[in-house]
Design a protein around this motif. Structure first.
Motif, PDB file in Angstrom:
ATOM      1  N   SER A  45      74.216 -13.241 -79.599  1.00  0.00           N
ATOM      2  CA  SER A  45      73.292 -13.585 -78.515  1.00  0.00           C
ATOM      3  C   SER A  45      71.966 -14.067 -79.104  1.00  0.00           C
ATOM      4  O   SER A  45      71.602 -13.729 -80.221  1.00  0.00           O
ATOM      5  CB  SER A  45      73.071 -12.396 -77.583  1.00  0.00           C
ATOM      6  OG  SER A  45      72.451 -11.343 -78.290  1.00  0.00           O
ATOM      7  N   ASP A  46      71.272 -14.837 -78.324  1.00  0.00           N
ATOM      8  CA  ASP A  46      70.006 -15.414 -78.768  1.00  0.00           C
ATOM      9  C   ASP A  46      68.865 -14.415 -78.572  1.00  0.00           C
ATOM     10  O   ASP A  46      68.902 -13.592 -77.659  1.00  0.00           O
ATOM     11  CB  ASP A  46      69.700 -16.692 -77.983  1.00  0.00           C
ATOM     12  CG  ASP A  46      70.718 -17.795 -78.268  1.00  0.00           C
ATOM     13  OD1 ASP A  46      71.214 -17.837 -79.415  1.00  0.00           O
ATOM     14  OD2 ASP A  46      71.019 -18.576 -77.349  1.00  0.00           O
ATOM     15  N   PRO A  47      67.834 -14.514 -79.404  1.00  0.00           N
ATOM     16  CA  PRO A  47      66.648 -13.684 -79.174  1.00  0.00           C
ATOM     17  C   PRO A  47      65.984 -14.106 -77.875  1.00  0.00           C
ATOM     18  O   PRO A  47      66.321 -15.150 -77.314  1.00  0.00           O
ATOM     19  CB  PRO A  47      65.761 -13.978 -80.389  1.00  0.00           C
ATOM     20  CG  PRO A  47      66.253 -15.263 -80.937  1.00  0.00           C
ATOM     21  CD  PRO A  47      67.697 -15.375 -80.560  1.00  0.00           C
ATOM     22  N   PRO A  48      65.061 -13.306 -77.382  1.00  0.00           N
ATOM     23  CA  PRO A  48      64.410 -13.679 -76.120  1.00  0.00           C
ATOM     24  C   PRO A  48      63.774 -15.072 -76.209  1.00  0.00           C
ATOM     25  O   PRO A  48      63.220 -15.441 -77.240  1.00  0.00           O
ATOM     26  CB  PRO A  48      63.333 -12.610 -75.929  1.00  0.00           C
ATOM     27  CG  PRO A  48      63.425 -11.683 -77.074  1.00  0.00           C
ATOM     28  CD  PRO A  48      64.510 -12.120 -77.981  1.00  0.00           C
ATOM     29  N   ALA A  49      63.892 -15.808 -75.143  1.00  0.00           N
ATOM     30  CA  ALA A  49      63.330 -17.166 -75.098  1.00  0.00           C
ATOM     31  C   ALA A  49      61.839 -17.073 -74.800  1.00  0.00           C
ATOM     32  O   ALA A  49      61.425 -16.897 -73.656  1.00  0.00           O
ATOM     33  CB  ALA A  49      64.045 -17.983 -74.033  1.00  0.00           C
ATOM     34  N   LEU A  50      61.050 -17.160 -75.844  1.00  0.00           N
ATOM     35  CA  LEU A  50      59.599 -17.042 -75.690  1.00  0.00           C
ATOM     36  C   LEU A  50      58.878 -18.349 -75.976  1.00  0.00           C
ATOM     37  O   LEU A  50      57.661 -18.400 -75.935  1.00  0.00           O
ATOM     38  CB  LEU A  50      59.072 -15.942 -76.626  1.00  0.00           C
ATOM     39  CG  LEU A  50      59.654 -14.543 -76.409  1.00  0.00           C
ATOM     40  CD1 LEU A  50      59.114 -13.581 -77.457  1.00  0.00           C
ATOM     41  CD2 LEU A  50      59.345 -14.041 -75.015  1.00  0.00           C
ATOM     42  N   GLY A  51      59.639 -19.361 -76.271  1.00  0.00           N
ATOM     43  CA  GLY A  51      59.021 -20.657 -76.555  1.00  0.00           C
ATOM     44  C   GLY A  51      59.200 -21.028 -78.015  1.00  0.00           C
ATOM     45  O   GLY A  51      59.685 -20.252 -78.823  1.00  0.00           O
ATOM     46  N   GLY A  52      58.779 -22.252 -78.353  1.00  0.00           N
ATOM     47  CA  GLY A  52      58.984 -22.768 -79.696  1.00  0.00           C
ATOM     48  C   GLY A  52      57.759 -22.722 -80.582  1.00  0.00           C
ATOM     49  O   GLY A  52      57.834 -23.088 -81.756  1.00  0.00           O
ATOM     50  N   PHE A  53      56.613 -22.299 -80.073  1.00  0.00           N
ATOM     51  CA  PHE A  53      55.432 -22.295 -80.926  1.00  0.00           C
ATOM     52  C   PHE A  53      55.481 -21.092 -81.879  1.00  0.00           C
ATOM     53  O   PHE A  53      56.253 -20.157 -81.701  1.00  0.00           O
ATOM     54  CB  PHE A  53      54.148 -22.346 -80.092  1.00  0.00           C
ATOM     55  CG  PHE A  53      54.031 -21.264 -79.052  1.00  0.00           C
ATOM     56  CD1 PHE A  53      53.343 -20.086 -79.335  1.00  0.00           C
ATOM     57  CD2 PHE A  53      54.607 -21.426 -77.794  1.00  0.00           C
ATOM     58  CE1 PHE A  53      53.239 -19.103 -78.380  1.00  0.00           C
ATOM     59  CE2 PHE A  53      54.497 -20.435 -76.840  1.00  0.00           C
ATOM     60  CZ  PHE A  53      53.822 -19.263 -77.126  1.00  0.00           C
ATOM     61  N   HIS A  54      54.690 -21.120 -82.900  1.00  0.00           N
ATOM     62  CA  HIS A  54      54.740 -20.153 -84.000  1.00  0.00           C
ATOM     63  C   HIS A  54      54.606 -18.704 -83.517  1.00  0.00           C
ATOM     64  O   HIS A  54      55.369 -17.829 -83.925  1.00  0.00           O
ATOM     65  CB  HIS A  54      53.651 -20.476 -85.038  1.00  0.00           C
ATOM     66  CG  HIS A  54      53.589 -19.489 -86.155  1.00  0.00           C
ATOM     67  ND1 HIS A  54      54.554 -19.428 -87.121  1.00  0.00           N
ATOM     68  CD2 HIS A  54      52.690 -18.503 -86.439  1.00  0.00           C
ATOM     69  CE1 HIS A  54      54.271 -18.438 -87.971  1.00  0.00           C
ATOM     70  NE2 HIS A  54      53.125 -17.872 -87.574  1.00  0.00           N
ATOM     71  N   ASP A  55      53.653 -18.430 -82.663  1.00  0.00           N
ATOM     72  CA  ASP A  55      53.423 -17.066 -82.200  1.00  0.00           C
ATOM     73  C   ASP A  55      54.635 -16.537 -81.434  1.00  0.00           C
ATOM     74  O   ASP A  55      55.017 -15.370 -81.566  1.00  0.00           O
ATOM     75  CB  ASP A  55      52.165 -17.007 -81.331  1.00  0.00           C
ATOM     76  CG  ASP A  55      51.672 -15.587 -81.129  1.00  0.00           C
ATOM     77  OD1 ASP A  55      51.746 -14.796 -82.099  1.00  0.00           O
ATOM     78  OD2 ASP A  55      51.227 -15.269 -80.012  1.00  0.00           O
ATOM     79  N   ALA A  56      55.280 -17.402 -80.649  1.00  0.00           N
ATOM     80  CA  ALA A  56      56.461 -16.995 -79.894  1.00  0.00           C
ATOM     81  C   ALA A  56      57.618 -16.667 -80.836  1.00  0.00           C
ATOM     82  O   ALA A  56      58.343 -15.688 -80.633  1.00  0.00           O
ATOM     83  CB  ALA A  56      56.861 -18.084 -78.914  1.00  0.00           C
ATOM     84  N   ALA A  57      57.791 -17.469 -81.868  1.00  0.00           N
ATOM     85  CA  ALA A  57      58.863 -17.211 -82.841  1.00  0.00           C
ATOM     86  C   ALA A  57      58.612 -15.901 -83.582  1.00  0.00           C
ATOM     87  O   ALA A  57      59.544 -15.126 -83.825  1.00  0.00           O
ATOM     88  CB  ALA A  57      58.958 -18.370 -83.831  1.00  0.00           C
ATOM     89  N   MET A  58      57.377 -15.617 -83.930  1.00  0.00           N
ATOM     90  CA  MET A  58      57.023 -14.373 -84.608  1.00  0.00           C
ATOM     91  C   MET A  58      57.278 -13.169 -83.679  1.00  0.00           C
ATOM     92  O   MET A  58      57.782 -12.138 -84.105  1.00  0.00           O
ATOM     93  CB  MET A  58      55.556 -14.390 -85.056  1.00  0.00           C
ATOM     94  CG  MET A  58      55.243 -15.460 -86.098  1.00  0.00           C
ATOM     95  SD  MET A  58      56.137 -15.185 -87.638  1.00  0.00           S
ATOM     96  CE  MET A  58      55.282 -13.763 -88.240  1.00  0.00           C
ATOM     97  N   THR A  59      56.936 -13.329 -82.405  1.00  0.00           N
ATOM     98  CA  THR A  59      57.146 -12.249 -81.436  1.00  0.00           C
ATOM     99  C   THR A  59      58.632 -11.992 -81.237  1.00  0.00           C
ATOM    100  O   THR A  59      59.064 -10.834 -81.150  1.00  0.00           O
ATOM    101  CB  THR A  59      56.472 -12.596 -80.091  1.00  0.00           C
ATOM    102  OG1 THR A  59      55.073 -12.791 -80.327  1.00  0.00           O
ATOM    103  CG2 THR A  59      56.677 -11.510 -79.068  1.00  0.00           C
TER     104      THR A  59
END
Length: 127
Positions: A45-59
């Motif tokens: 399964s995919d991680p939560p979809a938080l967006g593609g910007f750096h902070d979202a990927a880190m979160t």
């Protein structure tokens, strides 16, 4: 020695409190089991979809690390609770057995031993 440093005669066990403790363990075990089920993520399964910007990927990455930590901690808690439950059950059984033995009257012991004595005596050969 008892927990208070006294000899074994100073050790007392409150069976009602011990039984109460034992009865509180199963609901906690069930609660931990439900929490573990809630944290299970289907493989792939995919991680939560938080967006593609750096902070979202880190979160998203931090979310996975935290989830894994919670699963490990809950696993240890589940192991501890089930171990405590088994140990408490054994202690309760041991004290019940001791209480049953202590409540037996001497004539009951003699009645239980009579067939053994008769069987031994009937097999005796006096020379």
């Amino acid at each position: 020695m008892g927990a208070d440093g006294a000899g074994s005669e100073g050790l007392t066990v409150d069976l009602l409190s011990l039984q109460g403790f034992y009865l509180t363990l199963q609901p906690r075990i069930d609660e931990v089991g439900r929490a573990l089920l809630a944290l299970q993520v289907p493989p792939g399964s995919d991680p939560p979809a938080l967006g593609g910007f750096h902070d979202a990927a880190m979160t998203a990455a931090r979310h996975q690390v935290l989830r894994d930590q919670y699963v490990r901690q809950l696993g240890r808690l589940l192991d501890s609770l089930t171990t405590a439950q088994r140990a408490t059950a054994r202690i309760l059984d041991a004290y019940r057995t001791v209480e049953e033995l202590n409540s037996v009257r001497p004539d009951q012991v003699q009645d239980a031993l009579d067939p053994t004595g008769e069987a031994l005596d009937s097999g005796r050969t006096d020379a």
